[in-house]
Enzyme design. Structure first.
Site, PDB file in Angstrom:
ATOM      1  N   TRP C 316       0.832  -1.202   0.000  1.00 33.83           N
ATOM      2  CA  TRP C 316       0.000   0.000   0.000  1.00 33.83           C
ATOM      3  C   TRP C 316       0.870   1.256   0.000  1.00 33.83           C
ATOM      4  CZ3 TRP C 316      -0.820   4.159   3.318  1.00 33.83           C
ATOM      5  CH2 TRP C 316      -1.992   4.892   3.121  1.00 33.83           C
ATOM      6  N   HIS C 317       2.047   1.170   0.617  1.00 35.17           N
ATOM      7  CA  HIS C 317       2.887   2.354   0.738  1.00 35.17           C
ATOM      8  C   HIS C 317       3.685   2.674  -0.517  1.00 35.17           C
ATOM      9  CE1 HIS C 317       1.986   2.021   5.011  1.00 35.17           C
ATOM     10  NE2 HIS C 317       2.321   3.283   5.086  1.00 35.17           N
ATOM     11  N   GLY C 318       3.776   1.729  -1.429  1.00 36.16           N
ATOM     12  CA  GLY C 318       4.515   2.069  -2.632  1.00 36.16           C
ATOM     13  C   GLY C 318       4.859   0.839  -3.432  1.00 36.16           C
ATOM     14  N   TYR C 467       0.733   8.428  -1.055  1.00 33.05           N
ATOM     15  CA  TYR C 467       0.333   7.025  -0.995  1.00 33.05           C
ATOM     16  C   TYR C 467      -1.101   6.805  -1.424  1.00 33.05           C
ATOM     17  CZ  TYR C 467       4.682   6.708   1.428  1.00 33.05           C
ATOM     18  OH  TYR C 467       6.007   6.806   1.730  1.00 33.05           O
TER      19      TYR C 467
END
Lengths: 79, 551, 467
Positions: C316-318, C467
């Site tokens: 989810w963060h990258g 994000y």
């Protein structure tokens, strides 16, 4: 199944899962009241409950429980 | 019980309400200030033009350009921006301590350059063929905004004689004019290499590369060849203060300037080295470098000029024959480069500079060597800009010396402080900035019969990017007209009075308002007689500012 | 637009507040909020507004269908369609950039992957959408009857850019109508100023300090410098995101919305599991409620669920590998803690637990920072001195001295000092006026100081808006 019967069985499940014979749950019991009851242990608990009561809980039911009372409501109806 | 509770409750609520009221009022005050106070168009502190109000159209509204433009304008042109930034700097300074034993700003990659093995022999490069195309492409690849200002250096061979005078002067975009170009490359270098503030002095770690030193040497040789070997070419690579003031324990963070200076001196072939490193070293206990600025102090330039005069065999006037002027409380460029180190603000510099006492004329031109007018070399400015004012100005000095020696200085901003000390040494001096000149200097030199060509840059730029500019100006076709051949097209007006308080406005207004003073026919350079009375006013110059405000 | 911005604070927000409080009519007030939210979202990059609108319409009708066919196949199909749509959209925008970059390398084409931008806040409002659809399916909420109220839920500018991931159930009644009491305004103002100060004074100054040490100089940074740099960076991420969340909660409160806390002093945690109950709470609880109990081979499974949650948290963060490593890294420590068991962990002395957790966290944020695996390698080598730069040097000392006060403040406010002080004030009648006055003065001073610092800062976007 009567509510009392559900509780009788449920207390046994709780004591088994959390390995603590002093546990007695009631309608108002929540995860905060039992030290080891976190979101991961919840999975073990639910699996044991399903086995003991021979019911199938949906994902919504498993994740949405606010307290033991709600669980007992479901079990009372289905088991 | 209930009676007791109510007053308590009330009191608690009252605090909350006052809190909302006070904070709300503070916010409302700021909002109003931002809404109605006058918004600046330029930042003196950052030397740049601020964002303009965006143009509105249906297209820009729907592609978001209007909104982002509006936002940028609103946050960039905050009323009293410069003043607020300085207050902000004071607030920021509270984030830690600034002991005089030294703090490093920015980061310091350690050097790996010293093992560089130079490749080819400088002189074997074919002088004519390569520069025509190569410098152009190089100029295009210069980092942000550093492309040389000319937009269309034609691709014709350099030697081709040009008959047609170029009709329109090359226009430099507005944004480029305002930027103090001399600071841009240095700023980047400075930040990349870290700045040590030690005992009230800002010291920029040196990170030049021998690879570029080689290229610099080659570029000088090509110049020598272009000039047909008839002109003395001198190389003055001025070390920066790091060589003389860096405490030993920081030695690992910088490269050795002496090594690089010696390397260049050893590589030079037809061009001759001026050993300013040694000259400055002998006087390092004097104020030869600013503590708060990345330039050398005028005194440092003086010793460098002395060394040059000795090497070149020309007369030289000692300080006793010059008039000393002082601008106190100068907080220089390092204050910004160090993200506002409070020590530098607390201990400002004095600019001590010297005016020649002999008779000489000073002519200012734009980057195309057009629009000349006579004025004072020393500007009404309380910063390093006291010399010439801006690097966008090209200067022609005509002196009373009669020795047959005529000099051109191709320089970066270090050269600005140097030239006045040579007014007693040469008949004529052209002072042109290699980064902004739009005319091929070889053409100028041939036109004026120049006998000596001096390259004066600080060693850091010399060993990082300067060679690109040198090659570039050499590649400019000989198309532009020099002043004496240009027909007078515009009315001759006076350089109006110099801007008094705001140094920054100078570069903007000067090219615009001060229109051409065109000496018509004769001589090398414009004739003083035909020009304006304004000279007297301007040559009174800088003393007025000496009481000057704080920087 | 971001919250810590003069344009937002002194033009957008006041205008919105004025328009909002001009009337008491809840419909008009909702209309004001929707219009301002859409302007806020469209500001500077209007094209994605269509995506936002499309998702809100899609959810609105899907949810109605899901409720109508609850328990039937049609309901399941609609839910599945909605979830797949949301997830595919999220994966598409998150990974098309890297995938395009990869295929470009593969085929030598040039689609200019770098131009492929993620719509602002997409990860946050798609998660809102997913939670809504599932909650409707599970009968936790009834579907919203009014489209514009749903649109308000999805697009509300106080949460659209970087969360918190508010549940529809939590704001259902407030979407209808709401009122801000004077206590709401008071707390709202306090939170906004506190958040602004966290962001502008602490976070924005910690980042350059971290960058000096861990940026291009990383191969040359001494051991102490690397540790100091990653400490700066860890604190930066916390204050950046917690500051944003404070402002989001505070601004919401000015309009009468009560949003759950997103941070609860995460660094006072005793275990890593506890950290994640205190850090980005709305994301953690999202994964707990909607992913952890997902049936795998017929029923929820503890370790598979654990893996899934932490893999997804990383993802989810990258789209870079380091984020996946980062997510699984936390998963591993939580697994270990689970295997040891809470009772045994409780017996371990507190100071050992604190050293353990802080060490794990700081290293974790190091992993979080370095998107290039080669840099990550340099970082780990630097931590133990394998880059050959010695233990400490003048550069590292200098970085510490120059930011010592900032660092001290940053560490200090990781502890719940302010709530403790407030508690004391509440207990003691004599202290109350002192505290009240102090709060007022501090708010005014901090607001002015932050505003001045914002003049200096050209642009410091919130980390989590990416994000």
């Amino acid at each position: 199944m009567t509510r009392t019967a559900v509780y009788e069985k449920l207390n046994k499940v709780f004591r088994d899962v959390f390995d603590d014979d002093s546990i007695t749950v009631n309608d108002a019991t929540t995860a905060n009241d039992i030290e080891d009851w976190d979101s991961l242990e919840h999975i073990n608990l639910m699996t044991s409950v399903q086995k003991a009561f021979k019911v199938k809980l949906t994902m919504g039911e498993i994740s949405g429980l606010k307290n033991v009372g709600e669980l007992v409501d479901i079990l009372e109806k289905r088991a | 019980m209930a009676d007791e509770m109510t007053p308590k409750k009330k009191r608690r609520f009252a605090f909350g309400r006052v809190n909302v009221l006070v904070t709300g009022l503070a916010a409302a005050f700021i909002a109003l200030f931002l809404l109605i106070a006058k918004r600046p168009e330029i930042s003196e502190l950052e030397k740049r033009r601020l964002a303009a109000f965006p143009e509105f159209s249906v297209k820009t509204l729907f592609n978001g350009e209007f909104a982002s433009g509006l936002h940028e304008w609103y946050v960039d042109t905050v009323p009293n921006r410069d003043g607020l930034q300085l207050i902000g700097a004071d607030i920021l300074a509270l984030r830690g301590f600034h002991p005089e034993e030294g703090v490093i700003h920015g980061y310091v990659p350690r050097s790996e350059e010293t093992q560089y093995v130079p490749s080819t022999d400088p002189v074997t490069d074919p002088p004519e063929t390569e520069p025509v195309t190569e410098p152009e492409t190089e100029a295009e690849t210069l980092p942000e905004g550093e492309t040389a200002p000319v937009t269309e250096p034609s691709s014709e061979p350099v030697t081709e004689p040009v008959t047609e005078p170029v009709t329109e002067p090359v226009i430099i975009p507005e944004t480029e004019e305002i930027i103090d170009r001399d600071k841009l490359p240095d700023e980047d270098e400075g930040l990349q290499n870290g700045i040590l503030v030690y005992k009230k002095r800002a010291i920029n770690f040196y990170g030049g590369s021998l690879y570029y030193a080689d290229r610099y040497v080659n570029a000088l040789e090509r110049f020598y060849n272009d000039l047909g070997g008839k002109v003395n070419v001198w190389s003055m690579t001025a070390p920066t203060g790091v060589s003389y003031y860096l405490p030993d324990k920081y030695a690992g963070y910088t490269q050795n300037q002496k090594e690089h200076v010696d390397y260049i001196a050893g590589k030079l072939n037809h061009a001759k080295n001026v050993d300013v490193y040694g000259a400055l070293d002998r006087h390092k206990n004097e104020d030869i470098y600013f503590r708060t600025d990345h330039h050398w102090a005028p005194l440092g330039a003086y010793y460098a000029a002395q060394e040059f005069a000795k090497t070149a065999g020309v007369p030289f006037a000692p300080l006793s024959q010059m008039q000393e002027c002082v601008i106190p409380n100068y907080v220089g460029s390092m204050y910004m480069y160090t993200n506002y180190d409070p020590t530098l603000k607390k201990y400002p510099d004095d600019i001590v500079y010297h005016k020649p006492k002999n008779n000489y004329e000073c002519w200012f031109y734009d980057t195309n060597i057009q629009n000349g007018y006579q004025t004072s070399y020393f500007r009404n400015d309380n910063t390093y800009c006291v010399f010439i004012g801006t690097d966008l100005t090209m200067v022609h000095l005509k002196t009373d010396v009669k020795n047959g020696r005529k000099l051109m200085i191709i320089k970066d901003s270090y050269g600005n402080a140097l030239a006045p000390y040579l007014v007693n040494s040469f008949e004529e001096i052209w002072v042109v900035d290699m980064r902004y000149l739009n005319v091929n200097p070889v053409k100028i030199m041939k036109e004026y019969g120049t006998t000596d060509l001096l390259f004066c840059t600080n060693l850091f730029s010399c060993c990082s990017d300067v060679e690109q500019y040198i090659d570039y100006i050499r590649s400019i076709p000989y198309t532009l007209n020099l002043p004496e051949t240009e027909p007078v097209t515009e009315p001759v007006t006076e350089p109006v009075t110099e801007p008094v308080t705001e140094p920054i406005t100078e570069p903007i207004t000067e090219p615009v308002t001060e229109s051409v003073t065109e000496p018509v026919t004769e001589g090398p350079g414009p004739d003083p007689d035909e020009t304006d009375p304004g000279e007297d006013e301007t040559s009174g110059d800088a003393e007025e500012t000496e009481g000057g405000e704080e920087a | 637009m971001i919250f810590s911005d003069l344009f937002f604070l002194y033009l957008f927000l006041p205008l919105c507040l004025i328009c909002y409080y001009v009337t008491k009519n809840p419909r008009f007030r909702n209309a004001v909020l929707i219009v301002f939210s859409l302007i806020f979202y469209a500001f500077g990059e209007p094209k994605w507004i269509l995506l936002l609108l499309f998702i809100s319409v899609n959810d609105f009708f899907l949810a109605k269908g899901i409720a109508k066919y609850r328990g039937k196949t049609a309901g399941k199909v609609l839910l599945g369609a909605g979830l797949i749509f949301d997830i595919v959209l999220l994966l598409f925008f998150k990974f098309s950039g890297p995938i395009l970059g990869f295929t470009d390398k593969l085929f030598g084409a040039s689609t200019d992957a770098s131009n492929f931008l993620l719509p602002v806040g997409l990860s946050f409002f798609l998660f809102k959408s997913i939670s809504y659809l599932l909650d409707v399916t599970w009968e936790k909420v009834e579907p919203e009857k009014n489209y514009f109220r749903y649109l308000l839920y999805i697009s509300l500018f106080t949460q659209v850019v970087a969360g918190p991931i508010v549940r529809y159930a939590d704001v259902e009644t407030e979407l209808l109508d709401r009122s801000a009491t004077s206590e709401d305004l008071n707390q709202g103002v306090n939170r906004i100023v506190a958040g602004l100060a966290k962001k502008v004074i602490i976070a924005d100054n910690l980042l350059p300090a971290a960058d000096d040490l861990l940026g291009e100089a990383l191969p040359d940074t001494a051991v102490v410098g690397v540790w100091l740099g990653v400490l700066f960076y860890t604190l930066y991420v916390f204050y950046d995101f917690a500051g944003y969340s404070d402002m989001a909660i505070g601004i919401s409160r000015l309009f009468g919305f009560h949003i759950k806390e997103n941070f609860n002093y995460p660094f006072v945690c005793r275990t890593i599991a506890e950290f994640w109950q205190r850090w980005h709470i709305s994301l953690g609880s999202f994964f707990r409620d909607y992913l952890l109990y997902v049936p795998i081979f017929g029923e929820p499974r503890k370790y598979a669920g654990l893996f899934l949650v932490w893999f997804s948290t990383g993802l989810w963060h990258g789209s870079h590998w380091n984020y996946i490593i980062w997510g699984l890294y936390f998963g591993v420590f939580i697994l270990i803690e689970t295997l040891i068991g809470k009772k045994k962990l409780k017996k371990v002395p507190t100071w050992i637990m604190h050293i353990y957790t802080k060490l794990v966290l700081i290293l974790g944020f190091g992993i979080f920072r370095f998107e290039k695996l080669s840099d990550l390698g340099l970082f780990f080598k630097g931590l133990v001195g394998l880059n050959g730069n010695g233990f400490i040097d003048e550069f590292a000392k200098s970085a510490f001295i120059q930011n010592a006060v900032l660092l001290a403040l940053g560490i200090l406010f990781c502890f719940p000092i302010v709530p403790k002080l407030q508690e004391k004030c509440m207990e003691n009648e004599k202290l109350r006026p002192v505290c009240g006055t102090l709060t007022i003065v501090l708010n005014a001073v901090l607001l002015i100081a932050c505003s001045i610092l914002l003049v200096n800062a050209s642009s410091h976007p919130f980390l989590y808006a990416n994000y």
